[in-house]
Design an enzyme around this catalytic site. Structure first.
Site, PDB file in Angstrom:
ATOM      1  N   HIS A   1       0.861  -1.194   0.000  1.00 14.28           N
ATOM      2  CA  HIS A   1       0.000   0.000   0.000  1.00 14.28           C
ATOM      3  C   HIS A   1       0.892   1.236   0.000  1.00 14.28           C
ATOM      4  O   HIS A   1       1.240   1.778   1.043  1.00 14.28           O
ATOM      5  CB  HIS A   1      -0.915  -0.023   1.234  1.00 14.28           C
TER       6      HIS A   1
ATOM      7  N   HIS B   1       1.470   4.807  -2.412  1.00 14.17           N
ATOM      8  CA  HIS B   1       1.149   5.699  -3.531  1.00 14.17           C
ATOM      9  C   HIS B   1       2.441   6.378  -3.970  1.00 14.17           C
ATOM     10  O   HIS B   1       3.036   7.134  -3.201  1.00 14.17           O
ATOM     11  CB  HIS B   1       0.128   6.748  -3.098  1.00 14.17           C
TER      12      HIS B   1
ATOM     13  N   HIS C   1      -9.423   0.888  -1.589  1.00 15.68           N
ATOM     14  CA  HIS C   1      -9.423   1.542  -0.283  1.00 15.68           C
ATOM     15  C   HIS C   1     -10.839   1.462   0.286  1.00 15.68           C
ATOM     16  O   HIS C   1     -11.807   1.822  -0.388  1.00 15.68           O
ATOM     17  CB  HIS C   1      -9.038   3.015  -0.419  1.00 15.68           C
TER      18      HIS C   1
ATOM     19  N   GLU D   1     -11.436   3.205   5.936  1.00 12.90           N
ATOM     20  CA  GLU D   1     -10.468   4.106   6.575  1.00 12.90           C
ATOM     21  C   GLU D   1     -11.269   5.253   7.184  1.00 12.90           C
ATOM     22  O   GLU D   1     -11.521   5.291   8.377  1.00 12.90           O
ATOM     23  CB  GLU D   1      -9.456   4.632   5.553  1.00 12.90           C
TER      24      GLU D   1
ATOM     25  N   ASP E   1       1.820   3.971   2.881  1.00 15.74           N
ATOM     26  CA  ASP E   1       0.798   4.824   2.283  1.00 15.74           C
ATOM     27  C   ASP E   1       1.407   5.980   1.473  1.00 15.74           C
ATOM     28  O   ASP E   1       1.696   5.825   0.289  1.00 15.74           O
ATOM     29  CB  ASP E   1      -0.151   5.332   3.365  1.00 15.74           C
ATOM     30  N   ASP E   2       1.568   7.140   2.114  1.00 22.55           N
ATOM     31  CA  ASP E   2       2.157   8.335   1.480  1.00 22.55           C
ATOM     32  C   ASP E   2       3.267   8.839   2.391  1.00 22.55           C
ATOM     33  O   ASP E   2       3.110   9.864   3.079  1.00 22.55           O
ATOM     34  CB  ASP E   2       1.085   9.414   1.291  1.00 22.55           C
TER      35      ASP E   2
END
Length: 334
Positions: A14, A16, A194, A197, A275-276
């Site tokens: 996961h 990005h 996704h 969340e 994630d980011d």
């Protein structure tokens, strides 16, 4: 335990790629491409990374992506991430990219995917890091835009393993994209999404049933639905959890409040991901360490998180077997 975590073989599911745009690279690319950004230094950019919720993050995320224009920019972005993978002993990664973020700005789909995949190929050759690429649709845009993006992706089917769904979960439930995912499945793509969340547990159910996903990205709000939790345990549906992201975006107030350890101990196929990371303050090792420090995971539990990620990945059965053996061997002999 920090040393154990640093050297633990890891798999990331996961991530990005646009979310790995560190302030230094953003500033460099802005200058290189003559793009105006409202910051005078990388330090000023970093200071802006304080978010109240998912949307406040997305606003600056999309603004940062404006500096990505040429194929070389996407290559540089991906290569810097792979170097961080090497540092964190990430042996396999499955990367999201958001083509609509770029094609809506007039950047060709080909420019984006060629830049990313050229770095991924070099990463496997020079760094020994295997990888897969997942195209994500932006759920705040219309279904028609996703269908158009899927059509753009078809000539590159050999470079894309799956399609996913990201961006604002609130107000954009899975059913909005059911037809797009049906077409993607017909074209031979795997699917992920996704869900759970900022959105409710029902989104997880709908992603499983309407989008036929192989795994759920995030999924932490499954705890609100005991029957769903039992289903996830029984079916061993992977959850690609992003602990530091969850804290940064106020899904949980503190890491001590996070439910990842509880889910792991109940037998769910949870994994740790970043994630980011440029925006949320931590790559893979940082996430593992933060979870361990707050929730006191054992060496075996930390290794199990990595094994779960291998089993949830889209690599061959033989590659999975080899990676799982490597992880348990490391844990047994540390």
């Amino acid at each position: 335990m920090d040393r154990f975590i640093e050297q633990l073989p890891k798999v990331e599911l996961h991530l990005h790629i646009e979310g790995t745009l560190e302030p230094e690279l953003m500033f460099k690319l802005a200058k290189r491409n003559n793009v105006s950004i409202p910051f005078d230094s990388p330090e000023q950019i970093r200071q802006a990374y304080q978010f109240e919720n998912l949307q406040s993050f997305l606003d600056i995320y999309y603004q940062g992506a404006e500096v990505l224009i040429e194929e070389q920019d996407f290559y540089d972005l991906t290569w810097e991430y792979l170097l961080r993978c090497q540092q964190d002993n990430v042996i396999h990664t499955e990367i999201f990219f958001d083509p609509q973020t770029h094609t809506d700005r007039g950047i060709a789909f080909e420019t984006v995917i060629n830049g990313i995949t050229s770095a991924l190929k070099q990463g496997e050759k020079e760094l020994g890091i295997s990888s897969q690429l997942i195209l994500c649709f932006l759920r705040h845009l219309e279904e028609s835009a996703a269908l158009e993006t899927l059509e753009q992706a078809l000539p590159y089917k050999d470079k894309i393993i799956a399609v996913g769904l990201d961006s604002s979960e609130q107000g954009h439930p899975p059913e909005k994209f059911a037809r797009v995912f049906e077409k993607a499945l017909d074209e031979g793509f795997l699917t992920v999404a996704h869900a759970g969340e900022e959105g409710p547990a029902q989104n997880i159910r709908d992603a499983l049933e309407l989008l036929q996903v192989s795994r759920i990205d995030h999924g932490v709000r499954c705890s609100e639905d005991p029957l769903l939790v039992e289903r996830l345990i029984q079916e061993q549906t992977p959850l690609t959890v992003c602990p530091l992201s969850n804290i940064k975006l106020r899904v949980f107030d503190t890491m001590a409040d996070h439910n990842i350890a509880e889910l792991l101990r109940r037998g769910l196929a949870v994994t740790i991901n970043s994630d980011d990371p440029a925006y949320f303050g931590g790559y893979m090792t940082d996430n593992f360490q933060a979870v361990h420090q707050a929730l006191s995971l054992t060496k075996q539990e930390l290794a199990q998180l990595s094994v779960n990620a291998v089993n949830a990945s889209f690599i061959s059965p033989q590659a999975k077997e080899d990676m799982v053996s490597k992880i348990w061997h490391y844990q047994d002999n540390y």
